[in-house]
Enzyme design. Structure first.
Site, PDB file in Angstrom:
ATOM      1  N   CYS A   4      72.444  27.483  20.224  1.00  0.00           N
ATOM      2  CA  CYS A   4      71.279  27.207  21.069  1.00  0.00           C
ATOM      3  C   CYS A   4      71.126  25.707  21.304  1.00  0.00           C
ATOM      4  O   CYS A   4      71.006  24.921  20.346  1.00  0.00           O
ATOM      5  CB  CYS A   4      70.022  27.773  20.409  1.00  0.00           C
ATOM      6  SG  CYS A   4      68.502  27.287  21.236  1.00  0.00           S
ATOM      7  N   CYS A   7      67.919  24.338  19.773  1.00  0.00           N
ATOM      8  CA  CYS A   7      68.007  24.208  18.310  1.00  0.00           C
ATOM      9  C   CYS A   7      68.826  22.970  17.942  1.00  0.00           C
ATOM     10  O   CYS A   7      68.520  22.269  16.972  1.00  0.00           O
ATOM     11  CB  CYS A   7      68.593  25.469  17.688  1.00  0.00           C
ATOM     12  SG  CYS A   7      67.453  26.873  17.654  1.00  0.00           S
ATOM     13  N   ASP A  30      62.834  16.388  30.079  1.00  0.00           N
ATOM     14  CA  ASP A  30      63.861  17.281  30.620  1.00  0.00           C
ATOM     15  C   ASP A  30      65.033  16.464  31.159  1.00  0.00           C
ATOM     16  O   ASP A  30      64.852  15.431  31.812  1.00  0.00           O
ATOM     17  CB  ASP A  30      63.270  18.152  31.738  1.00  0.00           C
ATOM     18  CG  ASP A  30      64.171  19.328  32.094  1.00  0.00           C
ATOM     19  OD1 ASP A  30      63.806  20.468  31.754  1.00  0.00           O
ATOM     20  OD2 ASP A  30      65.244  19.095  32.702  1.00  0.00           O
ATOM     21  N   HIS A  46      63.196  29.589  16.554  1.00  0.00           N
ATOM     22  CA  HIS A  46      64.021  30.093  17.652  1.00  0.00           C
ATOM     23  C   HIS A  46      63.495  31.455  18.088  1.00  0.00           C
ATOM     24  O   HIS A  46      63.636  32.451  17.366  1.00  0.00           O
ATOM     25  CB  HIS A  46      65.488  30.203  17.214  1.00  0.00           C
ATOM     26  CG  HIS A  46      66.377  30.695  18.316  1.00  0.00           C
ATOM     27  ND1 HIS A  46      66.911  29.860  19.261  1.00  0.00           N
ATOM     28  CD2 HIS A  46      66.795  31.942  18.635  1.00  0.00           C
ATOM     29  CE1 HIS A  46      67.632  30.569  20.116  1.00  0.00           C
ATOM     30  NE2 HIS A  46      67.569  31.840  19.764  1.00  0.00           N
ATOM     31  N   ASN A  87      59.644  30.155  32.249  1.00  0.00           N
ATOM     32  CA  ASN A  87      60.559  31.093  32.890  1.00  0.00           C
ATOM     33  C   ASN A  87      61.025  32.119  31.862  1.00  0.00           C
ATOM     34  O   ASN A  87      61.482  31.749  30.773  1.00  0.00           O
ATOM     35  CB  ASN A  87      61.772  30.347  33.462  1.00  0.00           C
ATOM     36  CG  ASN A  87      61.389  29.389  34.575  1.00  0.00           C
ATOM     37  OD1 ASN A  87      60.538  29.707  35.409  1.00  0.00           O
ATOM     38  ND2 ASN A  87      62.004  28.210  34.606  1.00  0.00           N
ATOM     39  N   GLY A  93      64.615  32.531  36.402  1.00  0.00           N
ATOM     40  CA  GLY A  93      65.320  31.254  36.329  1.00  0.00           C
ATOM     41  C   GLY A  93      65.503  30.700  34.937  1.00  0.00           C
ATOM     42  O   GLY A  93      65.863  29.535  34.779  1.00  0.00           O
ATOM     43  N   HIS A  98      65.715  29.785  24.471  1.00  0.00           N
ATOM     44  CA  HIS A  98      64.826  29.357  23.379  1.00  0.00           C
ATOM     45  C   HIS A  98      63.526  29.069  24.111  1.00  0.00           C
ATOM     46  O   HIS A  98      63.484  28.158  24.953  1.00  0.00           O
ATOM     47  CB  HIS A  98      65.405  28.105  22.688  1.00  0.00           C
ATOM     48  CG  HIS A  98      64.599  27.590  21.533  1.00  0.00           C
ATOM     49  ND1 HIS A  98      65.167  27.347  20.292  1.00  0.00           N
ATOM     50  CD2 HIS A  98      63.305  27.235  21.417  1.00  0.00           C
ATOM     51  CE1 HIS A  98      64.244  26.869  19.477  1.00  0.00           C
ATOM     52  NE2 HIS A  98      63.088  26.790  20.149  1.00  0.00           N
ATOM     53  N   HIS A 100      60.289  28.058  25.978  1.00  0.00           N
ATOM     54  CA  HIS A 100      59.815  26.694  26.244  1.00  0.00           C
ATOM     55  C   HIS A 100      58.859  26.677  27.426  1.00  0.00           C
ATOM     56  O   HIS A 100      58.991  27.467  28.355  1.00  0.00           O
ATOM     57  CB  HIS A 100      60.981  25.738  26.534  1.00  0.00           C
ATOM     58  CG  HIS A 100      61.927  26.222  27.598  1.00  0.00           C
ATOM     59  ND1 HIS A 100      62.891  27.172  27.350  1.00  0.00           N
ATOM     60  CD2 HIS A 100      62.063  25.897  28.906  1.00  0.00           C
ATOM     61  CE1 HIS A 100      63.585  27.413  28.456  1.00  0.00           C
ATOM     62  NE2 HIS A 100      63.087  26.658  29.425  1.00  0.00           N
ATOM     63  N   HIS A 102      57.616  24.217  30.524  1.00  0.00           N
ATOM     64  CA  HIS A 102      57.831  23.003  31.304  1.00  0.00           C
ATOM     65  C   HIS A 102      56.445  22.438  31.626  1.00  0.00           C
ATOM     66  O   HIS A 102      55.598  23.164  32.158  1.00  0.00           O
ATOM     67  CB  HIS A 102      58.523  23.312  32.637  1.00  0.00           C
ATOM     68  CG  HIS A 102      59.891  23.904  32.513  1.00  0.00           C
ATOM     69  ND1 HIS A 102      61.036  23.151  32.652  1.00  0.00           N
ATOM     70  CD2 HIS A 102      60.307  25.172  32.275  1.00  0.00           C
ATOM     71  CE1 HIS A 102      62.097  23.942  32.521  1.00  0.00           C
ATOM     72  NE2 HIS A 102      61.684  25.177  32.293  1.00  0.00           N
TER      73      HIS A 102
HETATM   74  P1  DGP Z   1      64.850  26.972  32.060  1.00  0.00           P
HETATM   75  O1  DGP Z   1      65.681  26.994  33.315  1.00  0.00           O
HETATM   76  O2  DGP Z   1      63.403  27.369  32.315  1.00  0.00           O
HETATM   77  O3  DGP Z   1      65.481  27.749  30.956  1.00  0.00           O
HETATM   78  O4  DGP Z   1      64.784  25.448  31.645  1.00  0.00           O
HETATM   79  C1  DGP Z   1      65.712  24.821  30.809  1.00  0.00           C
HETATM   80  C2  DGP Z   1      65.521  23.341  30.979  1.00  0.00           C
HETATM   81  O5  DGP Z   1      66.168  22.699  29.919  1.00  0.00           O
HETATM   82  C3  DGP Z   1      66.111  22.770  32.269  1.00  0.00           C
HETATM   83  O6  DGP Z   1      65.062  22.226  33.078  1.00  0.00           O
HETATM   84  C4  DGP Z   1      67.047  21.669  31.821  1.00  0.00           C
HETATM   85  C5  DGP Z   1      66.677  21.471  30.369  1.00  0.00           C
HETATM   86  N1  DGP Z   1      67.818  21.152  29.538  1.00  0.00           N
HETATM   87  C6  DGP Z   1      68.923  21.905  29.380  1.00  0.00           C
HETATM   88  N2  DGP Z   1      69.773  21.301  28.528  1.00  0.00           N
HETATM   89  C7  DGP Z   1      69.161  20.153  28.126  1.00  0.00           C
HETATM   90  C8  DGP Z   1      69.537  19.100  27.234  1.00  0.00           C
HETATM   91  O7  DGP Z   1      70.605  19.091  26.621  1.00  0.00           O
HETATM   92  N3  DGP Z   1      68.655  18.076  27.094  1.00  0.00           N
HETATM   93  C9  DGP Z   1      67.443  18.060  27.745  1.00  0.00           C
HETATM   94  N4  DGP Z   1      66.651  17.004  27.528  1.00  0.00           N
HETATM   95  N5  DGP Z   1      67.062  19.036  28.578  1.00  0.00           N
HETATM   96  C10 DGP Z   1      67.917  20.065  28.772  1.00  0.00           C
END
Ligand code: DGP
Length: 114
Positions: A4, A7, A30, A46, A87, A93, A98, A100, A102
């Protein structure tokens, strides 16, 4: 969970720009921001999707929203307005499994969302 991404951010294997951390939660910028303010707020536990939450997770989920509110105030987007997005599953999307929130702000958001 060893595969993950979030994680790995929690345990420091993947670097992030941390905004907030305590024993239960982590918030970080992000990597692909879609608004001037785009913070991801996660539980350290998790949980793959909103479909997987249990009664015992109610407290940490409330803490995520309270933290979103305080980060919005710190980022000076609380007065103009901000959007919280969660999401759930591919049709919405979700790309990281894990759970979260936004926290999005700093621009106008339209409705309905895309
Ligand atoms: P979702 O599509 O709702 O599952 O959003 C996942 C978000 O996680 C996406 O906007 C990009 C962010 N993301 C993915 N990998 C990483 C990472 O390695 N570092 C950071 N800071 N954000 C990440």
């Amino acid at each position: 969970m060893e595969d993950c991404i979030f994680c790995k951010i929690i345990n420091g294997q993947i670097p992030s720009n941390k905004v907030y951390e305590d024993e239960d939660l982590l918030a970080f910028e992000d990597v692909n921001p879609v608004a001037p303010t785009h913070v991801v707020i996660i539980p350290k536990k998790h949980i793959e999707t909103l479909n997987d939450i249990q009664e015992e997770d109610a407290g940490v989920l409330a803490s995520l929203l309270l933290r979103a509110q305080s980060i919005a105030t710190e980022k000076e987007i609380a007065e103009d307005g901000y959007r919280i997005v969660l999401n759930c599953m591919p049709g919405a999307g979700q790309s990281v499994y894990h759970i979260h929130f936004h926290l999005l702000g700093g621009r106008i958001f339209h409705w309905p969302p895309g």
